[in-house]
Design an enzyme around this catalytic site. Structure first.
Site, mmCIF file in Angstrom:
data_model
loop_
_atom_site.group_PDB
_atom_site.id
_atom_site.type_symbol
_atom_site.label_atom_id
_atom_site.label_comp_id
_atom_site.label_asym_id
_atom_site.label_seq_id
_atom_site.Cartn_x
_atom_site.Cartn_y
_atom_site.Cartn_z
ATOM 1 C CD GLU A 158 -2.883 -1.116 2.369
ATOM 2 O OE1 GLU A 158 -2.924 -0.154 3.149
ATOM 3 O OE2 GLU A 158 -3.510 -2.172 2.550
ATOM 4 C CE LYS A 210 1.158 -11.374 0.811
ATOM 5 N NZ LYS A 210 1.672 -10.108 0.341
ATOM 6 C CE1 TYR A 257 15.470 3.550 8.626
ATOM 7 C CE2 TYR A 257 14.546 1.938 7.110
ATOM 8 C CZ TYR A 257 15.379 3.012 7.359
ATOM 9 O OH TYR A 257 16.126 3.530 6.343
ATOM 10 C CB CYS A 266 -0.486 -7.659 5.046
ATOM 11 S SG CYS A 266 -1.546 -7.292 3.646
ATOM 12 C CE LYS A 327 2.345 0.645 3.493
ATOM 13 N NZ LYS A 327 3.068 -0.342 2.691
ATOM 14 N NE ARG A 334 -7.409 -2.941 6.109
ATOM 15 C CZ ARG A 334 -7.592 -3.560 4.930
ATOM 16 N NH1 ARG A 334 -8.387 -4.604 4.870
ATOM 17 N NH2 ARG A 334 -7.010 -3.139 3.829
#
Ligand SMILES: NC(=O)c1ccc[n+]([C@@H]2O[C@H](COP(=O)([O-])OP(=O)(O)OC[C@H]3O[C@@H](n4cnc5c(N)ncnc54)[C@H](O)[C@@H]3O)[C@@H](O)[C@H]2O)c1
Length: 444
Positions: A158, A210, A257, A266, A327, A334
């Site tokens: 995203e 994944k 980080y 996710c 982010k 979410r």
């Protein structure tokens, strides 16, 4: 090629728009009528840089359409993409009800050969369930129609979703026959020009790839947060440590980080779901459990620092909060660490004045008219008469603020930086009390 995409969320919409952009005839289907109405007007229900223009251009060129008509969707595409949500169930497993509902729709309406392409993130074995669902409905209908099921997990991020889709690092095709491999290769050719990015493998390995990718990334974050907590207690500076270890090419600088925890739709759910899968087969996935535990703990760290600074007297205090999205470059909240912080502050009687460049509507949707949340029009607006500033998301606009103005607005010149954006020495010089993550010589 004719393509149908079930689910018009982050993945479905980006996939649909990008596949249309390279010349395909794409029909996006969603059960959410409001969402489809919005999309038909050329409005985008989510914040994703570049997406609106791409969607409008392709609607206008006639290559991209939206509908709630499921039968029309099944009739349209040779490729039937599944891009619906797989949210966590109460026990942490991936809830497959939406995926299987699409399989049911395909089985109910298909009249000729279809390739069912699963783009949702699903546990190993889901392709078999999808295949079984479709076949059992065809059997009930008393007809024989060929179909294939392919696992084609999506890796877009995203905030950079279009770039990721157009120039992917990898295109994973999990299949059990050469026919679908060739058709999918052809479909993805426009995204595979510069060098071959297509990796063909068996279906189960594709499904697991994944989860492995997201679990690895989440592990890197939790590892650094664990080290940050140690650094803080040992009087070391995790930022120096980060630079020191990143210089080793076996470690690298990416994704190490420290911060106030990972969120989003996710990592949390995928780490949990993989752990659940492991338990189901009797394997104790200790590392995955630790990654999750460390992250949950890390989401409390900013509140703990604030609470300690104010010696437990947060009732009636106002905290300015910069960043609501999980982010930068998304409006997705979410599992965002901002939510843990705000909810913990409210619990002890503090209120929040928040600003985010993209997630204000989302915050309004989630928290409705919470009297303890003031949604502000600018970073500066959020500071007015606040007792402290907490930085939760590393949006560019927060990286180089006017510290004199911050100091003038706050009743107490204190900054809690959940993303280590600022230079501790500079902030000390400017007269701030500055708390960061894992910077032992400057924070408590
Ligand atoms: N968001 C990401 O960054 C990302 C990246 C890679 C993979 N994924 C995975 O892709 C999947 C989709 O994620 P998302 O973030 O796009 O989800 P999302 O919640 O944004 O969108 C899902 C959409 O599916 C629709 N839907 C549900 N049931 C349906 C049905 N039966 N028919 C048609 N539409 C239906 C919903 O109304 C919703 O619009 C998930 O498995 C996720 O884990 C997400």
């Amino acid at each position: 090629m004719k393509i149908t995409i079930f689910g018009s969320g982050y993945v479905g919409l980006v996939t649909g728009a990008c596949l249309a952009e390279v010349g395909n005839d794409v029909l996006c289907v969603d059960i959410d009528e409001r969402k489809i109405d919005t999309l038909l007007k050329g409005e985008i229900p989510i914040y994703e840089p570049g997406l609106q223009k791409l969607v409008i251009n392709n609607i206008q060129s006639g290559r991209l359409a939206f509908t709630t008509d499921i039968a029309a969707g099944v009739a349209h595409g040779l490729f039937q993409f599944i891009a619906v949500g797989t949210p966590p169930d109460e026990d942490g497993s991936a809830d497959l009800q939406h995926v299987l509902a699409v399989a049911q729709s395909i089985g109910t309406h298909m009249e000729s050969y279809r390739i069912v392409v699963d783009k949702s993130t699903v546990p190993v074995g889901t392709a078999d369930k999808v295949r079984h669902k479709i076949q059992s409905i065809l059997d009930k209908r008393g007809i024989e129609i060929e179909f294939d099921v392919v696992a084609n997990p999506e890796f877009l991020k995203e905030g950079a979703a279009i770039e990721d889709f157009m120039k992917p690092e990898r295109i994973i095709i999990g299949t059990d026959n050469p026919r679908t491999t060739e058709l999918l290769r052809a479909l993805y050719t426009p995204f595979n020009r510069n060098h071959d990015r297509i990796f063909v493998m068996d279906i189960r390995s594709a499904e697991l790839t994944k989860y492995a990718a997201n679990a690895m990334l989440a592990t890197k974050i939790s590892f650094m947060n664990e080290l940050a907590n140690l650094a803080e207690r040992l009087g070391a500076d995790i930022e120096q440590v980060r630079i020191g270890i990143g210089s080793d090419p076996r470690i690298g600088y990416h994704f190490i980080y420290p911060g106030c925890g990972y969120g989003g739709s996710c990592f949390p759910k995928d780490v949990q779901a993989l752990g659940y899968t492991a338990r189901q087969i009797g394997y104790q996935a200790d590392l995955l459990e630790a990654v999750k535990t460390i992250n949950n703990r890390q989401k409390e760290v900013l509140f703990d620092k604030i609470n300690r600074h104010f010696k437990g007297n947060l009732k009636g205090k106002t905290i300015a909060l910069w960043g609501l999205a999980f982010k930068p470059n998304t409006d997705d909240m979410r599992e965002a660490p901002s939510r843990n912080l705000m909810e913990a502050l409210w619990k002890v009687g503090a209120s929040v004045q928040a600003f985010d460049p993209a997630a204000m509507d989302e915050a309004r949707r989630i928290y409705d008219n919470n009297p303890n949340l003031k949604l502000c029009t600018s970073p500066g607006d959020a500071l007015v008469k606040a007792d402290a500033l907490a930085v939760v998301t590393e949006w560019n606009v927060f990286r180089s603020p006017d510290f004199a103005k911050i100091k003038a607005s706050l009743t107490d010149p204190v900054i809690f930086d959940g993303r280590n954006l600022y230079d501790p020495q500079q902030l000390t010089r400017e007269g701030f009390t500055y708390y960061a993550i894992g910077r032992g010589h400057v924070s408590i």
